[in-house]
Design a protein around this motif. Structure first.
Motif, PDB file in Angstrom:
ATOM      1  N   GLY A   8      16.644   3.672   1.703  1.00 29.85           N
ATOM      2  CA  GLY A   8      16.069   2.976   2.848  1.00 29.85           C
ATOM      3  C   GLY A   8      16.484   1.519   2.884  1.00 29.85           C
ATOM      4  N   GLY A   9      17.781   1.286   2.999  1.00 32.56           N
ATOM      5  CA  GLY A   9      18.262  -0.100   3.011  1.00 32.56           C
ATOM      6  C   GLY A   9      18.667  -0.583   4.388  1.00 32.56           C
ATOM      7  N   SER A  61      16.697  -1.505   6.896  1.00 34.22           N
ATOM      8  CA  SER A  61      15.813  -2.525   7.493  1.00 34.22           C
ATOM      9  C   SER A  61      14.808  -2.998   6.448  1.00 34.22           C
ATOM     10  N   GLY A 120      14.014  -3.082   1.973  1.00 33.73           N
ATOM     11  CA  GLY A 120      15.239  -2.531   1.373  1.00 33.73           C
ATOM     12  C   GLY A 120      16.459  -3.339   1.761  1.00 33.73           C
ATOM     13  N   ARG A 153      18.546   7.447   7.243  1.00 36.92           N
ATOM     14  CA  ARG A 153      18.623   8.790   7.834  1.00 36.92           C
ATOM     15  C   ARG A 153      19.775   8.955   8.809  1.00 36.92           C
ATOM     16  N   ASP A 193      18.487  11.890   4.325  1.00 37.46           N
ATOM     17  CA  ASP A 193      17.079  11.990   4.717  1.00 37.46           C
ATOM     18  C   ASP A 193      16.335  12.565   3.520  1.00 37.46           C
ATOM     19  N   SER A 205      13.424  13.402   3.005  1.00 40.79           N
ATOM     20  CA  SER A 205      12.395  14.434   3.161  1.00 40.79           C
ATOM     21  C   SER A 205      13.021  15.815   3.003  1.00 40.79           C
ATOM     22  N   ILE A 216       7.616   5.943   4.852  1.00 40.46           N
ATOM     23  CA  ILE A 216       6.993   5.857   6.175  1.00 40.46           C
ATOM     24  C   ILE A 216       5.482   5.871   5.978  1.00 40.46           C
ATOM     25  N   SER A 224       2.545   0.149  -2.860  1.00 45.23           N
ATOM     26  CA  SER A 224       1.892  -0.645  -1.814  1.00 45.23           C
ATOM     27  C   SER A 224       0.580  -1.175  -2.366  1.00 45.23           C
ATOM     28  N   GLU A 260       9.788  -3.329  10.360  1.00 42.30           N
ATOM     29  CA  GLU A 260       9.692  -2.270  11.383  1.00 42.30           C
ATOM     30  C   GLU A 260       8.615  -1.250  11.051  1.00 42.30           C
TER      31      GLU A 260
HETATM   32  N1  LIG Z   1       5.778  -3.225   5.581  1.00 48.06           N
HETATM   33  C1  LIG Z   1       4.652  -3.166   4.897  1.00 48.06           C
HETATM   34  O1  LIG Z   1       3.598  -3.687   5.327  1.00 48.06           O
HETATM   35  C2  LIG Z   1       4.647  -2.510   3.539  1.00 48.06           C
HETATM   36  C3  LIG Z   1       3.561  -2.769   2.688  1.00 48.06           C
HETATM   37  C4  LIG Z   1       3.527  -2.159   1.443  1.00 48.06           C
HETATM   38  C5  LIG Z   1       4.546  -1.307   1.067  1.00 48.06           C
HETATM   39  N2  LIG Z   1       5.583  -1.065   1.899  1.00 48.06           N
HETATM   40  C6  LIG Z   1       6.614  -0.127   1.447  1.00 48.06           C
HETATM   41  O2  LIG Z   1       7.873  -0.760   1.435  1.00 48.06           O
HETATM   42  C7  LIG Z   1       8.896   0.219   1.599  1.00 48.06           C
HETATM   43  C8  LIG Z   1       9.873  -0.265   2.651  1.00 48.06           C
HETATM   44  O3  LIG Z   1       9.188  -0.383   3.885  1.00 48.06           O
HETATM   45  P1  LIG Z   1       9.523  -1.511   4.966  1.00 48.06           P
HETATM   46  O4  LIG Z   1       8.275  -2.232   5.237  1.00 48.06           O
HETATM   47  O5  LIG Z   1      10.723  -2.265   4.577  1.00 48.06           O
HETATM   48  O6  LIG Z   1       9.780  -0.578   6.237  1.00 48.06           O
HETATM   49  P2  LIG Z   1      11.043  -0.346   7.199  1.00 48.06           P
HETATM   50  O7  LIG Z   1      11.618  -1.614   7.672  1.00 48.06           O
HETATM   51  O8  LIG Z   1      10.543   0.645   8.211  1.00 48.06           O
HETATM   52  O9  LIG Z   1      12.097   0.345   6.237  1.00 48.06           O
HETATM   53  C9  LIG Z   1      11.961   1.674   5.808  1.00 48.06           C
HETATM   54  C10 LIG Z   1      13.301   2.161   5.328  1.00 48.06           C
HETATM   55  O10 LIG Z   1      13.120   3.511   4.870  1.00 48.06           O
HETATM   56  C11 LIG Z   1      14.104   4.328   5.483  1.00 48.06           C
HETATM   57  N3  LIG Z   1      13.585   5.685   5.636  1.00 48.06           N
HETATM   58  C12 LIG Z   1      12.467   6.101   6.255  1.00 48.06           C
HETATM   59  N4  LIG Z   1      12.339   7.441   6.147  1.00 48.06           N
HETATM   60  C13 LIG Z   1      13.400   7.865   5.426  1.00 48.06           C
HETATM   61  C14 LIG Z   1      13.852   9.133   4.966  1.00 48.06           C
HETATM   62  N5  LIG Z   1      13.169  10.263   5.243  1.00 48.06           N
HETATM   63  N6  LIG Z   1      14.981   9.200   4.247  1.00 48.06           N
HETATM   64  C15 LIG Z   1      15.680   8.072   3.962  1.00 48.06           C
HETATM   65  N7  LIG Z   1      15.325   6.849   4.365  1.00 48.06           N
HETATM   66  C16 LIG Z   1      14.199   6.753   5.095  1.00 48.06           C
HETATM   67  C17 LIG Z   1      14.432   3.655   6.812  1.00 48.06           C
HETATM   68  O11 LIG Z   1      15.745   4.005   7.178  1.00 48.06           O
HETATM   69  P3  LIG Z   1      16.164   4.720   8.572  1.00 48.06           P
HETATM   70  O12 LIG Z   1      15.071   4.471   9.555  1.00 48.06           O
HETATM   71  O13 LIG Z   1      17.447   4.058   8.912  1.00 48.06           O
HETATM   72  O14 LIG Z   1      16.320   6.154   8.201  1.00 48.06           O
HETATM   73  C18 LIG Z   1      14.361   2.193   6.420  1.00 48.06           C
HETATM   74  O15 LIG Z   1      15.577   1.770   5.866  1.00 48.06           O
HETATM   75  C19 LIG Z   1       8.183   1.533   1.942  1.00 48.06           C
HETATM   76  O16 LIG Z   1       8.110   2.353   0.796  1.00 48.06           O
HETATM   77  C20 LIG Z   1       6.790   1.081   2.340  1.00 48.06           C
HETATM   78  O17 LIG Z   1       5.814   2.058   2.064  1.00 48.06           O
HETATM   79  C21 LIG Z   1       5.662  -1.652   3.128  1.00 48.06           C
END
Ligand SMILES: NC(=O)c1ccc[n+]([C@@H]2O[C@H](COP(=O)([O-])OP(=O)(O)OC[C@H]3O[C@@H](n4cnc5c(N)ncnc54)[C@H](OP(=O)(O)O)[C@@H]3O)[C@@H](O)[C@H]2O)c1
Length: 254
Positions: free
Chosen positions: A12-13, A15, A18, A37, A58, A60, A88, A139, A188
């Motif tokens: 997940g790099g 956005s 990552g 994905r 992906d 999942s 997600i 988280s 995002e």
């Molecule tokens: N943002 C917050 O408030 C927050 C707080 C605590 C923890 N986190 C954790 O931080 C991590 C990163 O989240 P983020 O906030 O940076 O969110 P994000 O900007 O939505 O990034 C999520 C990344 O995961 C990828 N992804 C989603 N589903 C996937 C799948 N089935 N297979 C492969 N890649 C997948 C997306 O790639 P594509 O869409 O290009 O596939 C995207 O690169 C997550 O584990 C999240 O639970 C976030």
């Protein structure tokens, strides 16, 4: 952990956290591989991250992870860090019985089963390296569940527990296990959820900086910003529940 000269796979790099980690780890002189994905989002990320390597996966889908593993060990046999970042977190109403079970499963597979499979498949490669690491991104909600995101909270508390046991079982190996528990972060991930905790969100760049600093200092659990307060709240709540049980206030159902 030395944060230069590594070969690092970040799931997940494309956005958010990552992508910020990928940018900062590239700048430190590491070889960085990211997944996502879709090819389109990977291409867009590559345009912003010169030198990054990309694989569609992906997570999942167990077959997609198996393919990623086969490609990676062939192309990057020196891989010594796996950052399980992809995730997600969906708002859900558990009263809604019309939601297909596959939809529920997808969230659990992405956040929990996928990272466990990734670790399982890549461990032999990681163990061959002189110094290696797994980073599980959980988280603040691993410590205090959020009712609006029930499956997400459940997957993150499970990843927190799994990270502790994985660390214990790998204690005699060359593989360190880090847990990064970000607080609410401005990515995002929270799109369309502006009603929730909008104030005080951390930037993904600051989360990535804290993560890299924490790994440099060999801190097993890295809790930037408000994540530390959430862990404290979780501990206090557990103590209150135990105290209530001891005082006989839980009733028969407890
Ligand atoms: N943002 C917050 O408030 C927050 C707080 C605590 C923890 N986190 C954790 O931080 C991590 C990163 O989240 P983020 O906030 O940076 O969110 P994000 O900007 O939505 O990034 C999520 C990344 O995961 C990828 N992804 C989603 N589903 C996937 C799948 N089935 N297979 C492969 N890649 C997948 C997306 O790639 P594509 O869409 O290009 O596939 C995207 O690169 C997550 O584990 C999240 O639970 C976030």
């Amino acid at each position: 952990m030395d944060m230069t000269g590594n070969t690092i796979l970040i799931t997940g790099g494309t956005s958010g956290i990552g992508k910020a980690l990928a940018a900062q780890l590239l700048a430190l002189g590491n070889t960085v591989i990211i997944t996502g994905r879709t090819q389109a989002r990977l291409d867009a990320a590559r345009a912003d991250l010169p030198g990054v390597h990309c694989f569609v996966c992906d997570q999942s889908d167990p077959d997609a992870i198996a393919r990623l593993h086969d490609d990676m060990v062939h192309s990057f046999p020196d891989l010594n860090m796996l950052i399980n970042n992809a995730g997600i977190g969906l708002k859900r109403n558990l009263n809604d019985a019309s939601v297909p079970i596959e939809d529920l499963e997808r969230e659990i597979r992405t956040n929990l089963i996928g990272p466990i499979q990734l670790n399982h498949q890549f461990l032999p490669t990681l163990k061959r390296q002189k110094a290696a690491a797994i980073v599980n991104v959980t988280s603040g909600l691993a410590f205090v569940p959020l009712a609006l995101k029930p499956l997400y909270s459940a997957t993150k508390v499970a990843m927190h527990s799994y990270s502790m046991t994985l660390r214990a079982q790998l204690a005699r190996s060359s593989v360190r296990v880090f847990e990064l528990a970000p607080p609410a972060t401005d990515t995002e991930f929270n799109k369309g959820q502006e009603d929730m905790n909008t104030a005080n969100r951390m930037s993904p760049e600051k989360v990535a900086e804290a993560a890299i600093r924490g790994m440099e200092q060999d801190r097993d659990e890295i809790l930037p910003g408000q994540a530390r307060a959430l862990r404290l709240m979780g501990r206090l709540r557990a103590k209150m529940v135990l105290a209530q049980a001891a005082a006989g206030k839980m009733g028969e159902a407890g």
